[in-house]
Design a protein around this motif. Structure first.
Motif, short mmCIF file in Angstrom:
data_model
loop_
_atom_site.label_atom_id
_atom_site.label_comp_id
_atom_site.label_asym_id
_atom_site.label_seq_id
_atom_site.Cartn_x
_atom_site.Cartn_y
_atom_site.Cartn_z
N ARG A 241 -4.80 -4.40 -1.24
CA ARG A 241 -5.36 -3.53 -0.20
C ARG A 241 -6.33 -4.29 0.72
O ARG A 241 -6.44 -3.96 1.90
N TYR A 242 -7.03 -5.27 0.15
CA TYR A 242 -8.07 -5.96 0.92
C TYR A 242 -7.63 -7.33 1.44
O TYR A 242 -8.45 -8.11 1.91
N ALA A 243 -6.31 -7.59 1.35
CA ALA A 243 -5.79 -8.90 1.74
C ALA A 243 -5.80 -9.11 3.26
O ALA A 243 -6.02 -10.22 3.74
N ALA A 244 -5.59 -8.02 4.01
CA ALA A 244 -5.39 -8.18 5.46
C ALA A 244 -6.60 -8.80 6.15
O ALA A 244 -6.45 -9.52 7.13
N ALA A 245 -7.81 -8.50 5.67
CA ALA A 245 -9.01 -9.07 6.30
C ALA A 245 -9.68 -10.11 5.42
O ALA A 245 -10.80 -10.53 5.69
N ARG A 246 -8.97 -10.58 4.38
CA ARG A 246 -9.64 -11.44 3.41
C ARG A 246 -10.18 -12.73 4.04
O ARG A 246 -11.28 -13.18 3.69
N ALA A 247 -9.42 -13.31 4.98
CA ALA A 247 -9.91 -14.53 5.62
C ALA A 247 -11.26 -14.29 6.29
O ALA A 247 -12.06 -15.22 6.46
N HIS A 248 -11.53 -13.06 6.67
CA HIS A 248 -12.76 -12.72 7.39
C HIS A 248 -13.91 -12.36 6.44
O HIS A 248 -15.04 -12.74 6.67
#
Ligand SMILES: [Zn+2]
Length: 249
Positions: free
Chosen positions: A128-135
Motif C-alpha cells: 500500500r505504501y510502495a507508490a511514495a516510498r522513494a519519497h
C-alpha cells in the motif's frame, strides 16, 4: 513585564493548502467532488510545522481514475507564503499513502513525525505504501517515532487515529482567535462519514479501529470545544474553508 507565559510559543497561523481537486463519477450522472490538501502551522516563535506533502510530481492516476485538476503542489504553496523547503522544522506525517507523502524527501531540514506502528508497517514492505516510498523512505530524512497521542509543541497535538491506516494520525491545533481546529485528515475523509456507526470504505484498513477513532475524535470535539473539523478529501467542505494564502489565526 515578562513572565513564563509570554515566552511560551503557541500556534499563530494555520494555512489550509488545497493541492488538487478530483471529480468522481457516481451512478445516475451524479458526481462526487474530492479534494486533497496539506497544512502549515506557524508557531509564534517562528517554528514552521508542515502536515503532509501531497501527491508526488511523478504520479499518474491509475487507469479508470479521473486525473486530478487544479493542481498546485506543496512547494508552490510554500513559496507563495515566502517559505523554502528548508524552512520547515517539523513534518507531521499522517500516513504514507501516495496522496499524503509524495514530497517528503524535499524536507531535509525537518524532523519527520510519524506513529511507530505506521512507520514499521510501511517499512516492512506493505505494498500500500510502495507508490511514495522513494519519497518517504529517502535516506536523508530524519524520523521521530511516536507511540500514541503526543503534544508536539504547546497547542499542537497529534492524535493517534488508526483505522484508515494503522497508526494514522490526526492533528489538533489550538488557535487563539479562531479557536480549536481539528485536522481529521483521512480518519474522516468526508463530512458525511463522521458518525459513530460508520462503515469502512475499501480504502480503509480496519473498520473496528476506524469506528473507535471516530468516537475518539467526536469526544475530543466535545471536550476541547473544537470549532472546525477539516476532513481529508471533502471537496464540498473545501469550498467553505479559508484557503492559503488566507489563514486561521
Ligand atoms: Zn488521503
Amino acid at each position: 513585564m515578562t513572565g513564563m507565559n509570554d515566552v511560551t510559543p503557541h500556534p499563530q497561523r494555520l494555512y489550509l493548502c488545497q493541492l488538487s481537486t478530483t471529480t468522481l463519477p457516481l451512478a445516475a450522472g451524479q458526481t462526487l467532488q474530492m479534494s486533497s490538501g496539506c497544512y502549515l502551522v506557524q508557531m509564534s516563535d517562528g517554528t514552521n510545522v508542515l502536515i503532509d506533502s501531497g501527491l508526488p510530481a511523478d504520479y499518474t492516476a491509475p487507469a479508470g481514475v479521473p486525473a486530478a485538476e487544479n493542481e498546485k503542489d506543496v512547494l508552490t504553496h510554500l513559496r507563495e507564503l515566502g517559505l523554502r523547503p528548508e524552512d520547515i522544522d517539523l513534518l507531521i506525517c499522517t500516513h504514507f499513502d501516495v496522496d499524503h507523502a509524495g514530497y517528503h524527501d524535499a524536507f531535509r531540514n525537518a524532523e519527520l513525525i510519524v506513529q511507530r506502528t505506521h512507520y514499521e508497517r510501511a517499512k516492512s514492505g506493505d505494498p500500500r505504501y510502495a507508490a511514495a516510498r522513494a519519497h518517504w523512505d529517502h535516506p536523508a530524512l530524519q524520523y521521530r517515532l511516536l507511540d500514541g497521542d503526543t503534544e508536539l509543541l504547546p497547542g499542537l497535538t497529534v492524535i493517534e487515529t488508526s483505522g484508515h491506516a494503522p497508526g494514522h494520525q490526526s492533528v489538533l491545533v489550538r488557535l487563539s482567535q479562531s479557536g480549536n481546529v481539528l485536522l481529521a485528515v483521512d480518519a474522516v475523509v468526508m463530512q458525511r462519514l463522521f458518525t459513530p456507526e460508520r462503515s469502512a470504505w475499501p480504502t480503509d484498513d480496519n473498520e473496528t479501529q476506524l469506528r473507535a477513532s471516530t468516537r475518539k475524535l467526536l469526544d475530543i470535539i466535545e471536550q476541547e470545544q473544537v470549532v472546525l473539523t477539516v476532513c481529508g478529501h471533502d471537496g464540498g467542505q473545501w469550498q467553505t474553508l479559508k484557503k492559503a494564502p488566507e489563514s486561521y489565526e
